[in-house]
Motif scaffolding. Structure first.
Motif, PDB file in Angstrom:
ATOM      1  N   HIS A  44       2.048   1.606   8.640  1.00 58.87           N
ATOM      2  CA  HIS A  44       1.185   0.723   7.853  1.00 58.87           C
ATOM      3  C   HIS A  44       1.708  -0.708   7.902  1.00 58.87           C
ATOM      4  O   HIS A  44       2.904  -0.946   8.053  1.00 58.87           O
ATOM      5  CB  HIS A  44       1.116   1.211   6.405  1.00 58.87           C
ATOM      6  CG  HIS A  44      -0.103   0.748   5.680  1.00 58.87           C
ATOM      7  ND1 HIS A  44      -0.218  -0.514   5.153  1.00 58.87           N
ATOM      8  CD2 HIS A  44      -1.287   1.372   5.402  1.00 58.87           C
ATOM      9  CE1 HIS A  44      -1.401  -0.643   4.572  1.00 58.87           C
ATOM     10  NE2 HIS A  44      -2.070   0.488   4.710  1.00 58.87           N
TER      11      HIS A  44
ATOM     12  N   VAL B   7      10.111   1.717   5.453  1.00 58.42           N
ATOM     13  CA  VAL B   7       9.701   1.136   4.171  1.00 58.42           C
ATOM     14  C   VAL B   7      10.956   0.688   3.432  1.00 58.42           C
ATOM     15  O   VAL B   7      12.012   1.325   3.543  1.00 58.42           O
ATOM     16  CB  VAL B   7       8.889   2.159   3.336  1.00 58.42           C
ATOM     17  CG1 VAL B   7       8.598   1.617   1.943  1.00 58.42           C
ATOM     18  CG2 VAL B   7       7.582   2.516   4.032  1.00 58.42           C
TER      19      VAL B   7
ATOM     20  N   VAL C  38       7.592   3.671  -1.115  1.00 61.64           N
ATOM     21  CA  VAL C  38       7.074   4.975  -0.728  1.00 61.64           C
ATOM     22  C   VAL C  38       7.794   6.019  -1.565  1.00 61.64           C
ATOM     23  O   VAL C  38       8.930   5.788  -2.015  1.00 61.64           O
ATOM     24  CB  VAL C  38       7.285   5.240   0.785  1.00 61.64           C
ATOM     25  CG1 VAL C  38       8.767   5.407   1.109  1.00 61.64           C
ATOM     26  CG2 VAL C  38       6.493   6.445   1.272  1.00 61.64           C
TER      27      VAL C  38
ATOM     28  N   GLY D  81       5.151  -2.468   3.817  1.00 59.24           N
ATOM     29  CA  GLY D  81       6.319  -1.599   3.727  1.00 59.24           C
ATOM     30  C   GLY D  81       7.087  -1.827   2.455  1.00 59.24           C
ATOM     31  O   GLY D  81       8.307  -1.995   2.468  1.00 59.24           O
TER      32      GLY D  81
ATOM     33  N   LYS E 210       0.888  -1.167   0.000  1.00 58.39           N
ATOM     34  CA  LYS E 210       0.000   0.000   0.000  1.00 58.39           C
ATOM     35  C   LYS E 210       0.922   1.212   0.000  1.00 58.39           C
ATOM     36  O   LYS E 210       1.177   1.836   1.029  1.00 58.39           O
ATOM     37  CB  LYS E 210      -0.905  -0.011   1.232  1.00 58.39           C
ATOM     38  CG  LYS E 210      -2.069   0.954   1.135  1.00 58.39           C
ATOM     39  CD  LYS E 210      -3.169   0.442   0.218  1.00 58.39           C
ATOM     40  CE  LYS E 210      -4.401   1.323   0.296  1.00 58.39           C
ATOM     41  NZ  LYS E 210      -5.533   0.772  -0.470  1.00 58.39           N
ATOM     42  N   ASN E 211       1.478   1.517  -1.148  1.00 55.67           N
ATOM     43  CA  ASN E 211       2.532   2.523  -1.253  1.00 55.67           C
ATOM     44  C   ASN E 211       1.957   3.939  -1.160  1.00 55.67           C
ATOM     45  O   ASN E 211       0.909   4.232  -1.716  1.00 55.67           O
ATOM     46  CB  ASN E 211       3.290   2.345  -2.568  1.00 55.67           C
ATOM     47  CG  ASN E 211       3.801   0.922  -2.732  1.00 55.67           C
ATOM     48  OD1 ASN E 211       4.301   0.333  -1.788  1.00 55.67           O
ATOM     49  ND2 ASN E 211       3.654   0.372  -3.920  1.00 55.67           N
ATOM     50  N   HIS E 212       2.684   4.785  -0.456  1.00 54.62           N
ATOM     51  CA  HIS E 212       2.257   6.166  -0.224  1.00 54.62           C
ATOM     52  C   HIS E 212       3.123   7.135  -1.044  1.00 54.62           C
ATOM     53  O   HIS E 212       4.330   6.906  -1.215  1.00 54.62           O
ATOM     54  CB  HIS E 212       2.419   6.540   1.251  1.00 54.62           C
ATOM     55  CG  HIS E 212       1.530   5.800   2.196  1.00 54.62           C
ATOM     56  ND1 HIS E 212       1.547   4.422   2.310  1.00 54.62           N
ATOM     57  CD2 HIS E 212       0.592   6.248   3.086  1.00 54.62           C
ATOM     58  CE1 HIS E 212       0.656   4.053   3.230  1.00 54.62           C
ATOM     59  NE2 HIS E 212       0.077   5.136   3.716  1.00 54.62           N
TER      60      HIS E 212
ATOM     61  N   PRO F  73       3.084   5.864   6.287  1.00 55.97           N
ATOM     62  CA  PRO F  73       3.694   4.664   5.704  1.00 55.97           C
ATOM     63  C   PRO F  73       4.494   3.858   6.720  1.00 55.97           C
ATOM     64  O   PRO F  73       4.597   2.625   6.602  1.00 55.97           O
ATOM     65  CB  PRO F  73       4.596   5.214   4.591  1.00 55.97           C
ATOM     66  CG  PRO F  73       4.890   6.618   4.995  1.00 55.97           C
ATOM     67  CD  PRO F  73       3.665   7.095   5.700  1.00 55.97           C
ATOM     68  N   SER F  74       5.067   4.531   7.710  1.00 56.65           N
ATOM     69  CA  SER F  74       5.895   3.829   8.691  1.00 56.65           C
ATOM     70  C   SER F  74       5.069   2.898   9.567  1.00 56.65           C
ATOM     71  O   SER F  74       5.551   1.836   9.989  1.00 56.65           O
ATOM     72  CB  SER F  74       6.650   4.835   9.563  1.00 56.65           C
ATOM     73  OG  SER F  74       7.577   5.578   8.793  1.00 56.65           O
TER      74      SER F  74
END
Length: 499
Positions: free
Chosen positions: A407, A432, A413, A410, A251-253, A404-405
């Motif tokens: 989530h 990530v 990002v 990883g 689930k990349n941010h 992201p950290s």
């Protein structure tokens, strides 16, 4: 109707299990082929062929093995267009994206041409009195790869290129949704000079995967797929004593700081979020603007870009993306959109109900955009794997960094900024595995390694690069002494030292 067969021992082999899967044309929704699904007995046949071929292949010197890779690279380049069309016909991605799929795999083959250098061991002369020590890297034997539907050319080459160049034989179990390109790659490897049986393609489903994980002659398994399955595959393979390397979901941010170039950022985010209909583990489905002013400006520009997207069949040179892979996957994405609405996210653009004239039966989805998504929402926590972009607004750099950290995934990002100090701090602190600075899809080049953290990766070593050589080989260390003139040394009952 076309039947897609296994590729065992250098030739096509009809399925004997009596089980077959449907291969669809995603642009029309029609079944275009049937693929054989292997039984454990059919896998045994492939492993027996591989084990026999591997013994001789391992004795071929590394330079000659590399020459096969060089010739395979040439054949890939010569067959690029036909491979891309075959890939698009079963996956649905547009031709330009299909060529990119093949090209990224080809770059790992280029890396594999240089593997003889990485197979060199270490040597110490005079490690002790009259004693020399050295190490060598040797292949494991028969190894296997289980690959997903979203990159039917790239990911198989990520695996079998380094494995075969290192002296192993390889069993490939590709996705049953788009299996034709992996078979064609095996045929081209044979044409490039690879001995029969060194690369085998066995189609299948869970029954085949379970047989791979339990087979006593398969020494290592590389896997790419969803995180739940990756974790289960990792545990089962390890339970059977195999070396395991399992890449999961993502689930990349994309973090957008107030100083970012918004026009360039939007161009990057649109391609990364909607390219390949979002069916990439390195897609960018979450964008995190910092500050309400940044968020409002970004949203306005995203809407304009979304309204300019063209969705079409793979052969349409103007199309930005095509259909998703199956009707079941389309329904799954639509269900996530429904859940997002129920959770209270603002549905700014709804991709449900899109229909391409003349291809009403195809598995098409329009571009979806959510705003004001919250971290506690299911649609934020889980991987949607479709053309759905979510805006999660952050008040500060620290809040954006935490998203992201914290989530569960990883994988990748990206941060968009002109501030080098902020980018450096972000890289240092974010939890990530792969980070892009003004790069929306930070897939490492072939001579580095690909791999995520947390539930995006299970195992100690990453895909391709130097990690792949470590994964597909084992180290043997030799300590040797040659006594002078046949002299006998005194007996010793203590552990040897180099004093």
């Amino acid at each position: 109707m076309r039947n897609i067969e296994h590729f065992i021992g250098g030739r096509s082999v009809a399925g004997a299990s009596g089980r077959f899967g449907d291969v669809f044309n995603p642009s029309t929704g029609a079944v275009q082929a049937k693929v054989a699904l292997a039984s454990a007995q059919e896998l045994d046949r492939a492993v027996d062929n591989a084990a026999q071929a591997q013994r001789d292949w391992a004795r071929v010197n590394p330079q000659r093995r590399a020459r096969v890779m060089f010739e395979f690279k040439r054949l890939l380049e010569a067959n690029m267009d036909s491979l891309a069309r075959l890939l698009s016909s079963e996956h649905g991605k547009v031709l330009s994206d299909a060529r990119g799929d093949i090209q990224r795999g080809l770059e790992v083959i280029e890396f594999s041409c240089g593997i003889p250098h990485l197979l060199k061991g270490e040597h110490t002369q005079g490690a002790g009195p009259g004693i020399d020590a050295y190490s060598v890297r040797q292949p494991l034997g028969v190894v296997a790869g289980i690959t997903p539907f979203n990159f039917p050319a790239m990911i198989p080459m990520w695996m079998f290129g380094p494995a075969i160049a290192s002296g192993n034989a390889f069993i490939l179990k590709p996705s049953e949704r788009d299996p034709s390109v992996p078979v064609r790659l095996a045929e081209l490897m044979l044409e490039a000079g690879l001995p029969e049986g060194v690369l085998n393609v066995v189609h299948g489903d869970k029954e085949t995967v379970d047989a791979i994980l339990k087979h006593p002659q398969i020494r290592a398994v590389s896997f790419v797929g969803s995180s739940d399955i990756a974790q289960a595959v990792y545990a089962e393979g390890a339970r059977h004593g195999k070396r395991m390397q399992c890449m999961g979901g993502a689930k990349n941010h994309g973090i957008v700081l107030p100083d970012a170039d918004l026009d360039q950022t939007v161009a990057d985010v649109i391609g990364a979020a909607y390219g390949s209909a979002g069916e990439r583990c390195m897609a960018l489905p979450i964008v995190v603007p910092v500050g309400e002013k940044t968020a409002d400006a970004l949203r306005e520009k995203l809407l304009a870009a979304i309204d300019g997207l063209r969705i079409g069949v793979s052969e349409d040179p103007q199309a930005h993306y095509g259909p998703v892979v199956t009707a079941a996957h389309k329904a799954r994405i639509e269900d996530y959109i429904r859940i997002g609405v129920e959770e209270g996210a603002e549905l700014v653009r709804d991709g449900r109900g899109f229909s391409l004239p003349g291809h009403e039966g195809g598995f098409f989805l329009g571009a979806t955009l959510f705003d004001r998504v919250k971290p506690e929402m299911k649609t934020y926590r889980e991987e949607i794997f479709g053309p759905v972009l979510q805006i999660v607004r952050a008040d500060s750099f620290e809040q954006a960094l935490e998203l992201p950290s914290r989530h569960q995934y990883g994988n990748g990002v990206a941060i968009f900024t002109r501030n080098g100090d902020a980018a450096r701090e972000f890289v240092d602190r974010v939890e990530v595995g792969m980070v892009g600075i003004n790069v929306p899809i930070p897939v490492p080049v072939a001579y580095h390694s690909f791999g995520g953290w947390k539930r995006s990766g299970f195992g100690d070593l990453n895909q391709y690069g130097t990690d792949s050589v470590r994964f597909f080989t084992r180290t043997k260390v030799v300590t040797q002494r040659w006594p002078k003139g046949g002299a006998v040394t005194d007996q010793s009952f203590v552990i040897p030292t180099m004093r």
